[in-house]
Design a protein around this motif. Sequence first.
Motif, PDB file in Angstrom:
ATOM      1  N   THR A 141       2.342   1.709  -3.430  1.00  0.00           N
ATOM      2  CA  THR A 141       1.405   2.381  -4.342  1.00  0.00           C
ATOM      3  C   THR A 141       1.036   3.765  -4.035  1.00  0.00           C
ATOM      4  OG1 THR A 141       0.159   0.108  -4.566  1.00  0.00           O
ATOM      5  CG2 THR A 141      -0.997   2.206  -5.070  1.00  0.00           C
ATOM      6  N   GLN A 142       1.004   4.342  -3.028  1.00  0.00           N
ATOM      7  CA  GLN A 142       1.224   5.504  -2.701  1.00  0.00           C
ATOM      8  C   GLN A 142       2.340   6.598  -3.198  1.00  0.00           C
ATOM      9  OE1 GLN A 142       0.474   6.317   1.578  1.00  0.00           O
ATOM     10  NE2 GLN A 142       0.526   8.593   1.389  1.00  0.00           N
TER      11      GLN A 142
ATOM     12  N   GLU B  64       2.774   9.406  -6.002  1.00  0.00           N
ATOM     13  CA  GLU B  64       3.326  10.570  -5.750  1.00  0.00           C
ATOM     14  C   GLU B  64       4.521  10.882  -7.094  1.00  0.00           C
ATOM     15  OE1 GLU B  64       6.052  12.594  -1.984  1.00  0.00           O
ATOM     16  OE2 GLU B  64       5.171  10.472  -1.906  1.00  0.00           O
TER      17      GLU B  64
ATOM     18  N   GLU C 138       0.738  -1.164  -0.088  1.00  0.00           N
ATOM     19  CA  GLU C 138      -0.156  -0.008   0.188  1.00  0.00           C
ATOM     20  C   GLU C 138       0.945   1.177   0.135  1.00  0.00           C
ATOM     21  OE1 GLU C 138      -2.303  -3.427   1.334  1.00  0.00           O
ATOM     22  OE2 GLU C 138      -0.449  -2.724   1.958  1.00  0.00           O
TER      23      GLU C 138
END
Length: 391
Positions: A236-237, A241, A233
């Motif tokens: 993915t963040q 960005e 997760e």
Amino acid sequence: MIRLSRIIHGRRTIGDLIKQRTKPGGEITGKYLAFSEMKNPVIFWNITGQCNLACSHCYLGAGDKSWDELSTSECCALIDDLSAAHVPLLIISGGEPLVRGDLWEILAHAQEKGIKTALSSNGTLIDRDIAGRLREAGVEYVGISLDGATAATHDRIRGIPGSFEQSLEGLRSCVSAEIPCGIRMTVTRENQHEVSPLIDLALCLSVPRFCLYWLVPSGRGSAAYRKKQITAEAATQILGELCSRAREIDPEILEILTVDAPQDSIHLLSFLEHEHSPGCGHAAALLCRQGCSCSAGERIANIDPGGDLYPCQFAQTPEFLLGNVRKTPFSVLWEGRGNSSRSFTGPAGDGCTTCLSYEYCRGGCRIRARFSHNGLGADDPLCILARRRTR
């Protein structure tokens, strides 16, 4: 390697590629090499296991232990063979390559043989004089490792107080000498919130490339892996960005790319589709052109300080050993082993092969899969799609 900036700004990249496509491999501009039809492998060469730092995640486990390194004459003989094999690029790494006293002789021989070279360094030993010598030696690119946007973070990870400021000076020296350079960051739980600040730092220093490496369990990175690895997760963040920054920044000012996660291409396409980007079609075309799957044993190879040949720099274990260039020339080993015994492409398990996005990543990094799930035929744990399938 997923070249986010070049792919997001795909129309421009495709136009430039058309101008490059008829050139022989040795004449293709470095930034377009990943998109070329050149199949001879890029070589990652650890010329020394010695290093003046003590990074907690070092994939080689470099430091002050003794290594049976190739001699100067053996290095030059290897370069002769690599030249005959039409290797398009030789990335000289370590340890810290600048601690090796005969580096300049090695670089001069590569230049004489017409091999393009790049240097992977921690930057602490690069001043303006060294940067100028690197440029004169024909080094086309210097990648310098920074693992934090602050001295507190970087020095803690790298193990030596003051290394942050020394590495910054190395970057400034390369920029001043007009030698292309880039920041290389390995993201972990310790520094995952400093990705964007490091991009800002690259812009501030006029450094033209930011390269993010995902942690792979190799060397000291194996011992630290479970403690330091970020979640899927979080990855993915961070990718979101990176894609946002890559879209807003001209790739001629700063190119952003990621390494060690072929599945990043899936997230990139998802980002462009979500943004309704008119360049989505160009992005898909470029991804297919460069190949999205793991390049180990196909378009890249690794030679360690003692001459052992592996499919990639993160696969330096006995089961992946292809031979030793002291005993058998690289060209013979590479052709003799054949693609099926060199490459990691294709061994992913059912969870990957039934995924609709499989064609874009072919299962991700096989070394991470092997470490996390006790086998090459498993999901890369950094893939968010794999995590969703198991819920």
